[in-house]
Design a protein around this motif. Structure first.
Motif, mmCIF file in Angstrom:
data_model
loop_
_atom_site.group_PDB
_atom_site.id
_atom_site.type_symbol
_atom_site.label_atom_id
_atom_site.label_comp_id
_atom_site.label_asym_id
_atom_site.label_seq_id
_atom_site.Cartn_x
_atom_site.Cartn_y
_atom_site.Cartn_z
ATOM 1 N N UNK A 1 3.013 -12.491 -1.705
ATOM 2 C CA UNK A 1 2.723 -11.223 -1.367
ATOM 3 C C UNK A 1 1.421 -11.833 -0.637
ATOM 4 N N UNK A 2 0.282 -13.222 -0.503
ATOM 5 C CA UNK A 2 -0.846 -13.157 -0.592
ATOM 6 C C UNK A 2 -1.020 -13.266 1.270
ATOM 7 N N UNK A 3 0.497 -13.879 1.368
ATOM 8 C CA UNK A 3 0.572 -13.774 3.430
ATOM 9 C C UNK A 3 0.421 -12.438 3.567
ATOM 10 N N UNK A 4 1.331 -11.889 3.354
ATOM 11 C CA UNK A 4 1.552 -10.100 4.064
ATOM 12 C C UNK A 4 0.524 -9.208 3.318
ATOM 13 N N UNK A 5 0.131 -9.364 2.029
ATOM 14 C CA UNK A 5 -1.130 -8.419 1.891
ATOM 15 C C UNK A 5 -2.756 -8.770 2.795
ATOM 16 N N UNK A 6 -2.958 -10.602 3.626
ATOM 17 C CA UNK A 6 -4.159 -10.988 4.535
ATOM 18 C C UNK A 6 -3.554 -9.952 5.323
ATOM 19 N N UNK A 7 -1.888 -9.934 5.781
ATOM 20 C CA UNK A 7 -1.837 -9.562 7.258
ATOM 21 C C UNK A 7 -1.894 -7.913 7.546
ATOM 22 N N UNK A 8 -1.877 -7.205 6.500
ATOM 23 C CA UNK A 8 -1.518 -5.434 5.874
ATOM 24 C C UNK A 8 -3.256 -5.060 6.661
ATOM 25 N N UNK A 9 -3.897 -6.154 6.275
ATOM 26 C CA UNK A 9 -5.107 -5.633 5.888
ATOM 27 C C UNK A 9 -5.883 -5.247 7.671
ATOM 28 N N UNK B 1 -9.016 -0.923 4.169
ATOM 29 C CA UNK B 1 -8.098 -2.466 4.598
ATOM 30 C C UNK B 1 -8.169 -2.933 3.477
ATOM 31 N N UNK B 2 -9.936 -3.551 2.746
ATOM 32 C CA UNK B 2 -10.513 -3.733 1.187
ATOM 33 C C UNK B 2 -9.214 -4.173 0.667
ATOM 34 N N UNK B 3 -8.818 -2.992 0.133
ATOM 35 C CA UNK B 3 -7.534 -3.978 -1.186
ATOM 36 C C UNK B 3 -6.414 -4.349 -0.379
ATOM 37 N N UNK B 4 -6.101 -4.697 0.946
ATOM 38 C CA UNK B 4 -5.378 -5.180 0.970
ATOM 39 C C UNK B 4 -5.401 -7.157 0.998
#
Length: 418
Positions: A104-112, A181-184
């Protein structure tokens, strides 16, 4: 028919009767670690909710394309639920939880950093994989480690779900008002914090009691969830969850597009929704169970949910009515989530982790279908139709419970003897 329950021996029944007297809040530190981690994990769902219209605007996407963020997430999560038992029996609960959090941490930061909707949709699928590993394992771990019995452990878990879903939209709306992008980036930061909590406070495999039974020590097969679905009671409850989740995610994924509010405004609406969800799951659902029984209470909640969605479908153009109906839905869903999860844990003579995987697979199939379907219905017809169709699916779930009463009534019979 106690023979159809997981709690099938007098010894185990006596043990759970003793556990039911224990306080909900008298839990080992490891349970509170998982509880807190679950709150933050479920914040991730609500964080994205208030920024759906903003994502559509910034990435030049249609509402139906943006709802694919929920569809890909739930579809991957549904199928990933089938392998959570296989992974957790090989890695152990602690490392499965950590793997889920790390993904989750990896894909969310990439989503940002994503610059188009399709990249974001794909990353949300990865998010669903991570969440599946975390969610299924967290529920099984809390139930196994809790000192207060299955029912209260589930209440504690649903409280974490409710708190996470209620706080998430407010934080997401606040961060989203700065940038979508902030929430990601916010989710990735929180997940790193969760990783530290779990690796510090979760006991080592040899020190915990997560796998104390002989069956739990066996390696879980990929086929186990499908075998579990041969039990009619578990299959019925899973299909009921799939049907009412169509209504659930119509609210989650489609309602933000008709409310006409900015990210912060949507955050406040879904904050109210989540607060009621959390309160009712902890305090009201147990009272309903005691007074009416699990199955009858579930039927009452499903009936109210049908009416709530019909009201939203009829009065879609009245903002204040839709806002009130969305918030009220939180109370209904808080009760129903606890009721049906409790029923599933005692529905069939299989391991709880296997029951959870089978049930969650069916549940999230409904959640995957709903978001895209709701947005498409609005594009093809009008904004009223998605809520009315969602209400129709919930009505089907109610009818399904009524028609299969003989297959699920043993859940209440079991509770009456414990």
């Amino acid at each position: 028919m106690p023979s159809q329950s997981i709690v099938s021996t007098p010894t185990k029944a006596l043990k759970e009767k003793k556990e039911k007297k224990a306080s909900l809040f008298n839990q080992p530190l490891s349970v509170w670690a998982i509880f807190f981690a679950s709150v933050i994990a479920f914040m991730g769902i609500g964080l994205v909710n208030p920024i759906l219209p903003e994502i559509a605007n910034k990435l030049n996407a249609s509402p139906s394309q943006v709802t694919l963020l929920f569809t890909s997430y739930n579809a991957v999560m549904a199928f990933a639920m089938l392998i959570t038992g296989v992974i957790s029996t090989r890695l152990g609960h602690k490392w499965t939880l950590l793997l889920g959090v790390g993904i989750i941490a990896a894909v969310s930061v990439t989503g940002g950093f994503a610059n188009n909707i399709w990249t974001l949709v794909g990353l949300r699928g990865g998010w669903g994989l991570g969440n599946a590993l975390f969610v299924a394992t967290a529920l099984a771990a809390i139930v196994s480690l809790s000192k207060s019995g299955t029912a209260k452990a589930i209440i504690l878990y649903e409280a974490a779900v409710g708190l996470g879903i209620s706080i998430g939209p407010l934080l997401g709306g606040t961060l989203g008002s700065i940038s979508w992008r902030g929430p990601f980036f916010g989710v990735s930061t929180l997940m790193l914090f969760v990783f530290i909590i779990l690796i510090t406070l979760m006991p080592k495999a040899k020190d915990n009691n997560l796998e104390t039974t002989s069956t739990a020590k066996q390696k879980t097969s990929l086929l186990d969830p499908f075998r579990a679905m041969k039990h009619r009671s578990l299959l019925v409850l899973g299909l009921v969850a799939a049907l009412y989740n169509v209504g659930f995610f119509t609210i989650m994924a489609y309602a933000p597009f008709v409310l006409g509010l900015d990210a912060k405004g949507l955050g406040y609406v879904f904050l109210g929704w989540g607060i009621l969800l959390a309160i009712t799951s902890v305090f009201m659902a147990p009272k309903l169970q005691q007074r009416f029984g699990t199955i009858k209470s579930m039927r009452i909640m499903l009936s109210l949910f049908v009416l709530d969605l019909v009201v939203m479908g009829i009065f879609t153009s009245l903002q204040w009515v839709v806002i009130c109906a969305v918030i009220f839905a939180g109370a209904i869903l808080g009760n129903n989530n606890t009721l049906i999860t409790t029923a599933v844990m005692d529905a069939a003579p299989v391991e709880r982790s296997t029951a959870s995987a089978a049930y969650s697979f069916l549940r999230f199939i409904g959640a995957a279908i709903s978001p895209f379907m709701a947005a498409k219905l609005a594009e093809v017809f009008n904004p009223h139709v998605p809520f009315l169709v969602g209400g129709s699916f919930v009505l089907l779930s109610l009818l399904f419970v009524l028609l299969n009463d003989k297959h699920v009534r043993h859940v209440d019979e079991l509770e009456s003897v414990l």
